[in-house]
Design an enzyme around this catalytic site. Structure first.
Site, PDB file in Angstrom:
ATOM      1  N   SER A  28      -2.597 -88.279 -20.091  1.00  0.00           N
ATOM      2  CA  SER A  28      -3.479 -87.133 -20.309  1.00  0.00           C
ATOM      3  C   SER A  28      -2.955 -85.910 -19.551  1.00  0.00           C
ATOM      4  O   SER A  28      -1.810 -85.509 -19.756  1.00  0.00           O
ATOM      5  CB  SER A  28      -4.907 -87.498 -19.903  1.00  0.00           C
ATOM      6  OG  SER A  28      -5.815 -86.483 -20.246  1.00  0.00           O
ATOM      7  N   ARG A  63     -19.662 -82.815 -18.534  1.00  0.00           N
ATOM      8  CA  ARG A  63     -19.200 -84.191 -18.705  1.00  0.00           C
ATOM      9  C   ARG A  63     -19.548 -84.734 -20.082  1.00  0.00           C
ATOM     10  O   ARG A  63     -18.742 -85.431 -20.708  1.00  0.00           O
ATOM     11  CB  ARG A  63     -19.806 -85.075 -17.617  1.00  0.00           C
ATOM     12  CG  ARG A  63     -19.271 -86.507 -17.625  1.00  0.00           C
ATOM     13  CD  ARG A  63     -17.770 -86.547 -17.413  1.00  0.00           C
ATOM     14  NE  ARG A  63     -17.297 -87.926 -17.269  1.00  0.00           N
ATOM     15  CZ  ARG A  63     -16.019 -88.263 -17.155  1.00  0.00           C
ATOM     16  NH1 ARG A  63     -15.088 -87.319 -17.143  1.00  0.00           N
ATOM     17  NH2 ARG A  63     -15.665 -89.520 -17.027  1.00  0.00           N
ATOM     18  N   ASP A  95      -7.161 -89.410 -31.542  1.00  0.00           N
ATOM     19  CA  ASP A  95      -7.330 -88.476 -30.423  1.00  0.00           C
ATOM     20  C   ASP A  95      -7.471 -87.044 -30.952  1.00  0.00           C
ATOM     21  O   ASP A  95      -6.575 -86.532 -31.619  1.00  0.00           O
ATOM     22  CB  ASP A  95      -6.113 -88.573 -29.495  1.00  0.00           C
ATOM     23  CG  ASP A  95      -6.282 -87.822 -28.180  1.00  0.00           C
ATOM     24  OD1 ASP A  95      -7.188 -86.976 -28.078  1.00  0.00           O
ATOM     25  OD2 ASP A  95      -5.489 -88.087 -27.261  1.00  0.00           O
ATOM     26  N   HIS A 128      -9.012 -90.225 -27.335  1.00  0.00           N
ATOM     27  CA  HIS A 128      -8.177 -89.856 -26.195  1.00  0.00           C
ATOM     28  C   HIS A 128      -8.240 -90.887 -25.063  1.00  0.00           C
ATOM     29  O   HIS A 128      -7.241 -91.146 -24.388  1.00  0.00           O
ATOM     30  CB  HIS A 128      -8.603 -88.486 -25.661  1.00  0.00           C
ATOM     31  CG  HIS A 128      -7.752 -87.993 -24.529  1.00  0.00           C
ATOM     32  ND1 HIS A 128      -6.422 -87.689 -24.691  1.00  0.00           N
ATOM     33  CD2 HIS A 128      -8.044 -87.769 -23.217  1.00  0.00           C
ATOM     34  CE1 HIS A 128      -5.914 -87.292 -23.529  1.00  0.00           C
ATOM     35  NE2 HIS A 128      -6.874 -87.337 -22.619  1.00  0.00           N
ATOM     36  N   ASP A 129      -9.400 -91.487 -24.855  1.00  0.00           N
ATOM     37  CA  ASP A 129      -9.563 -92.449 -23.765  1.00  0.00           C
ATOM     38  C   ASP A 129      -9.004 -93.829 -24.080  1.00  0.00           C
ATOM     39  O   ASP A 129      -9.153 -94.752 -23.274  1.00  0.00           O
ATOM     40  CB  ASP A 129     -11.048 -92.603 -23.415  1.00  0.00           C
ATOM     41  CG  ASP A 129     -11.469 -91.700 -22.273  1.00  0.00           C
ATOM     42  OD1 ASP A 129     -10.622 -90.927 -21.780  1.00  0.00           O
ATOM     43  OD2 ASP A 129     -12.649 -91.759 -21.883  1.00  0.00           O
TER      44      ASP A 129
END
Length: 370
Positions: free
Chosen positions: A149, A218, A316, A349-350
């Site tokens: 990342s 968040r 992603d 993405h994670d």
């Protein structure tokens, strides 16, 4: 203003002054790091891990801290980053609140937290701080630098700034420049924090803390870290049980809302808001095209490594796979034996933090061939 330093962290003092790319300098700065495995007599089996925005240096359990790390399934004996073979170093990003000097740290000149007096932070500053740790450990050349990342950006900056520092590179869900969509998302996250009245121009404390702004930042981040495919598969349109619904007519109603709320509340008090602002903005500023007259591929081609692998998740949206393909293409143009792998992971993405069945073999096979 709080720092959250994992037990067992080690610290390397930075040169004083430590100058920043965009001006300003630190006096008495430091970098937190952890290690696993043993450095061999030739000092040529070292692997450096540089992280995303929020992780600390505790990538995996070790003798100094047996608690599971954020990449526990990937780092350790017999794991993809095999500590029976490799001496592994993980650094906490400069500007963070997890042990390395950042806006939440005490400024020795004033005895107060830096807050917004911290120098303007760039990805390149974090890369130079990581280089200091590598050199202090007696390592002239890394076997591999691995970045996830934001760490993928840091790794590229490190390779650009210190030619020859690594034989190989693994870039996981990273990029050579920030794209407009990613910049827009991070801009909204920072705005949510800055518009919280409790942020108070960065001068908050534990009693007056921008919790709502951090919660919103968040939540927005988590939405972009995963994919629509995963959201649909995990939650669908399932509603909360009646005893979980509060009296607010616009309150939480769906399970996905409850998930985001719980995730945000677990995060907000364990990451300093000013550090979040600084690290987020550093990603927006990063662009390897700066080093090649506006041509990002040419910038990548200036990096010299023997072998490289760029990996991404096809779902992603924050660091889309075309950016990892671009990294492989650019490094190949610079003479590297470079490959790209786009993985069909539903986690977005994670994925590199959870989809070890896909990411593990890709990393393991690359390192095994070194």
């Amino acid at each position: 203003m709080t720092e959250f330093i994992p037990p067992g962290s080690r610290f390397h003092p930075l040169p004083s002054p430590f100058s920043f790319k965009r001006g300003g300098a630190l006096h008495g700065g430091r970098v937190a790091y952890e290690t696993w495995g043993q450095l061999n007599t030739q000092a040529d089996n070292a692997v450096l891990i540089v992280t995303g925005l929020s992780p600390d240096a505790h990538a995996a359990s070790n003798a100094d801290n047996p608690a599971p790390g954020w990449w526990e399934a990937m780092v350790g004996p017999g794991r993809p980053v095999d500590t029976d073979r490799w001496f592994v170093i993980c650094v906490n990003s400069l500007g963070s609140c997890k042990g390395s000097t950042g806006p939440a740290s005490i400024n020795p000149a004033t005895g107060e937290p830096y807050r917004l007096t911290f120098p303007e932070l760039s990805v390149e500053d974090g890369a130079r701080a990581a280089i200091e740790v590598v050199r202090a450990l007696g390592i002239a050349r890394l076997a591999c630098v691995l970045g996830n990342s934001m760490g993928g950006m840091t790794a590229l900056a490190l390779l650009m700034l210190e030619p020859g520092i690594a034989r190989s590179h693994i870039n996981i869900s990273g990029s050579a420049q920030a794209l407009p969509f990613s910049i827009a998302i991070r801009s909204l996250q920072r705005e949510a924090i800055r518009l919280d009245p409790q942020w108070n121009g960065g001068a908050y404390d534990d009693a007056h803390y921008p919790e709502s702004g951090m919660r919103m930042a968040r939540k927005l981040g988590v939405i972009t870290y995963r994919s629509a495919l995963e959201w649909d598969g995990r939650f669908g349109r399932v509603r909360l049980d009646s005893d979980q619904v509060d009296d607010d007519p616009f309150g939480l109603e769906f399970q996905v809302e409850s998930y985001l709320e719980g995730h945000a509340r677990r995060f907000v008090r364990f990451f300093d808001p000013n550090c979040y602002l600084y690290l987020s903005r550093s990603m927006d500023w990063f662009d390897l095209a700066e080093y090649a007259d506006g041509d990002v591929l040419a910038g990548l081609s200036r990096i010299k490594v023997e072998k490289a692998l760029a990996i991404g998740a096809n779902t992603d949206i924050l660091f889309p796979v075309q950016q990892q393909q671009q990294i492989a293409d650019g490094l190949r143009a610079g003479g590297a034996e470079a490959a790209f792998i786009g993985l069909d992971s539903p986690q977005g993405h994670d994925a590199f933090l959870v989809d070890f069945q896909r990411f593990g073999p890709a990393v393991s096979n690359f390192l095994a061939a070194l």
